[in-house]
Motif scaffolding. Structure first.
Motif, PDB file in Angstrom:
ATOM      1  N   VAL A   3       0.862  -1.179   0.000  1.00  0.00           N
ATOM      2  CA  VAL A   3       0.000   0.000   0.000  1.00  0.00           C
ATOM      3  C   VAL A   3       0.901   1.231   0.000  1.00  0.00           C
ATOM      4  O   VAL A   3       1.701   1.420   0.900  1.00  0.00           O
ATOM      5  CB  VAL A   3      -0.923   0.009   1.239  1.00  0.00           C
ATOM      6  N   ASN A   4       0.765   2.047  -1.026  1.00  0.00           N
ATOM      7  CA  ASN A   4       1.541   3.273  -1.127  1.00  0.00           C
ATOM      8  C   ASN A   4       0.691   4.525  -0.967  1.00  0.00           C
ATOM      9  O   ASN A   4       1.206   5.629  -0.885  1.00  0.00           O
ATOM     10  CB  ASN A   4       2.253   3.331  -2.484  1.00  0.00           C
ATOM     11  N   TYR A   5      -0.623   4.349  -0.944  1.00  0.00           N
ATOM     12  CA  TYR A   5      -1.547   5.469  -0.781  1.00  0.00           C
ATOM     13  C   TYR A   5      -2.794   4.953  -0.095  1.00  0.00           C
ATOM     14  O   TYR A   5      -3.262   3.849  -0.378  1.00  0.00           O
ATOM     15  CB  TYR A   5      -1.933   6.061  -2.142  1.00  0.00           C
ATOM     16  N   GLY A   6      -3.313   5.748   0.792  1.00  0.00           N
ATOM     17  CA  GLY A   6      -4.545   5.347   1.455  1.00  0.00           C
ATOM     18  C   GLY A   6      -5.254   6.526   2.078  1.00  0.00           C
ATOM     19  O   GLY A   6      -4.760   7.655   2.053  1.00  0.00           O
ATOM     20  N   PHE A   7      -6.415   6.242   2.616  1.00  0.00           N
ATOM     21  CA  PHE A   7      -7.153   7.281   3.316  1.00  0.00           C
ATOM     22  C   PHE A   7      -8.187   6.662   4.247  1.00  0.00           C
ATOM     23  O   PHE A   7      -8.536   5.490   4.124  1.00  0.00           O
ATOM     24  CB  PHE A   7      -7.848   8.244   2.337  1.00  0.00           C
ATOM     25  N   ASN A   8      -8.603   7.478   5.179  1.00  0.00           N
ATOM     26  CA  ASN A   8      -9.726   7.161   6.048  1.00  0.00           C
ATOM     27  C   ASN A   8     -10.823   8.158   5.726  1.00  0.00           C
ATOM     28  O   ASN A   8     -10.540   9.344   5.538  1.00  0.00           O
ATOM     29  CB  ASN A   8      -9.356   7.311   7.527  1.00  0.00           C
ATOM     30  N   ALA A   9     -12.031   7.691   5.666  1.00  0.00           N
ATOM     31  CA  ALA A   9     -13.186   8.565   5.456  1.00  0.00           C
ATOM     32  C   ALA A   9     -14.178   8.324   6.585  1.00  0.00           C
ATOM     33  O   ALA A   9     -14.415   7.181   6.974  1.00  0.00           O
ATOM     34  CB  ALA A   9     -13.842   8.271   4.115  1.00  0.00           C
ATOM     35  N   VAL A  57     -14.510   4.350   6.744  1.00  0.00           N
ATOM     36  CA  VAL A  57     -13.991   3.530   5.652  1.00  0.00           C
ATOM     37  C   VAL A  57     -12.496   3.758   5.577  1.00  0.00           C
ATOM     38  O   VAL A  57     -12.027   4.900   5.540  1.00  0.00           O
ATOM     39  CB  VAL A  57     -14.642   3.894   4.297  1.00  0.00           C
ATOM     40  N   THR A  58     -11.736   2.671   5.570  1.00  0.00           N
ATOM     41  CA  THR A  58     -10.285   2.730   5.411  1.00  0.00           C
ATOM     42  C   THR A  58      -9.943   2.035   4.104  1.00  0.00           C
ATOM     43  O   THR A  58     -10.382   0.905   3.873  1.00  0.00           O
ATOM     44  CB  THR A  58      -9.559   2.017   6.571  1.00  0.00           C
ATOM     45  N   ASP A  95      -5.957  11.649   4.200  1.00  0.00           N
ATOM     46  CA  ASP A  95      -5.112  10.789   3.364  1.00  0.00           C
ATOM     47  C   ASP A  95      -3.840  10.447   4.120  1.00  0.00           C
ATOM     48  O   ASP A  95      -3.471  11.107   5.088  1.00  0.00           O
ATOM     49  CB  ASP A  95      -4.810  11.439   2.013  1.00  0.00           C
ATOM     50  N   TYR A  96      -3.190   9.398   3.689  1.00  0.00           N
ATOM     51  CA  TYR A  96      -1.964   8.977   4.356  1.00  0.00           C
ATOM     52  C   TYR A  96      -1.113   8.120   3.433  1.00  0.00           C
ATOM     53  O   TYR A  96      -1.572   7.623   2.415  1.00  0.00           O
ATOM     54  CB  TYR A  96      -2.252   8.215   5.653  1.00  0.00           C
ATOM     55  N   VAL A  97       0.132   7.985   3.828  1.00  0.00           N
ATOM     56  CA  VAL A  97       1.063   7.070   3.182  1.00  0.00           C
ATOM     57  C   VAL A  97       1.499   6.088   4.274  1.00  0.00           C
ATOM     58  O   VAL A  97       2.155   6.484   5.239  1.00  0.00           O
ATOM     59  CB  VAL A  97       2.291   7.809   2.600  1.00  0.00           C
ATOM     60  N   PRO A  98       1.093   4.826   4.172  1.00  0.00           N
ATOM     61  CA  PRO A  98       1.453   3.857   5.204  1.00  0.00           C
ATOM     62  C   PRO A  98       2.968   3.695   5.344  1.00  0.00           C
ATOM     63  O   PRO A  98       3.705   3.756   4.364  1.00  0.00           O
ATOM     64  CB  PRO A  98       0.827   2.555   4.703  1.00  0.00           C
ATOM     65  N   VAL A  99       3.394   3.493   6.571  1.00  0.00           N
ATOM     66  CA  VAL A  99       4.806   3.285   6.858  1.00  0.00           C
ATOM     67  C   VAL A  99       5.070   1.816   7.148  1.00  0.00           C
ATOM     68  O   VAL A  99       5.957   1.213   6.552  1.00  0.00           O
ATOM     69  CB  VAL A  99       5.249   4.166   8.049  1.00  0.00           C
TER      70      VAL A  99
END
Length: 105
Positions: A3-9, A57-58, A95-99
């Motif tokens: 996962v290089n891009y993600g978000f929580n809504a 939602v993740t 939005d986030y970038v997982p580590v």
């Protein structure tokens, strides 16, 4: 896949519409829907324990571009169009970038 891009809504349904919103969001996992894409690594629908009309939602995607491409498609837009009618207010996104982390689905 990574996962290089993600978000929580956070989506707040109109009073009493939480069940319908959850059911609609879960259709995102059906074949041909966004969550079924090979580029969608994480698609998790959760509900607030204290407020049943608040849904979280993740999502985790291989790349931000993949997410945008999939969500521009007909299947995703059909779901989004239905979601809007169930919401009490505008959704909140982070939005986030997982580590690093763990999933055992």
């Amino acid at each position: 896949m990574i996962v290089n891009y993600g978000f929580n809504a956070t989506l707040t349904a109109k009073p009493g519409m939480g069940d319908r919103l959850v059911a609609l969001l879960l259709t995102g996992l059906n074949e041909g829907s966004p969550g079924a894409s090979e580029h969608c690594i994480v698609y998790l629908v959760s509900r607030s324990a204290s407020a049943p009309d608040v849904i979280h939602v993740t999502e985790g995607w291989t790349r931000e571009e993949d997410h945008h491409q999939i969500f521009a498609g007909e299947a995703a837009q059909a779901i989004v169009a239905q979601i809007d009618g169930l919401l009490a207010k505008e959704s909140e996104y982070t939005d986030y970038v997982p580590v690093r982390g763990k999933t055992t689905f």
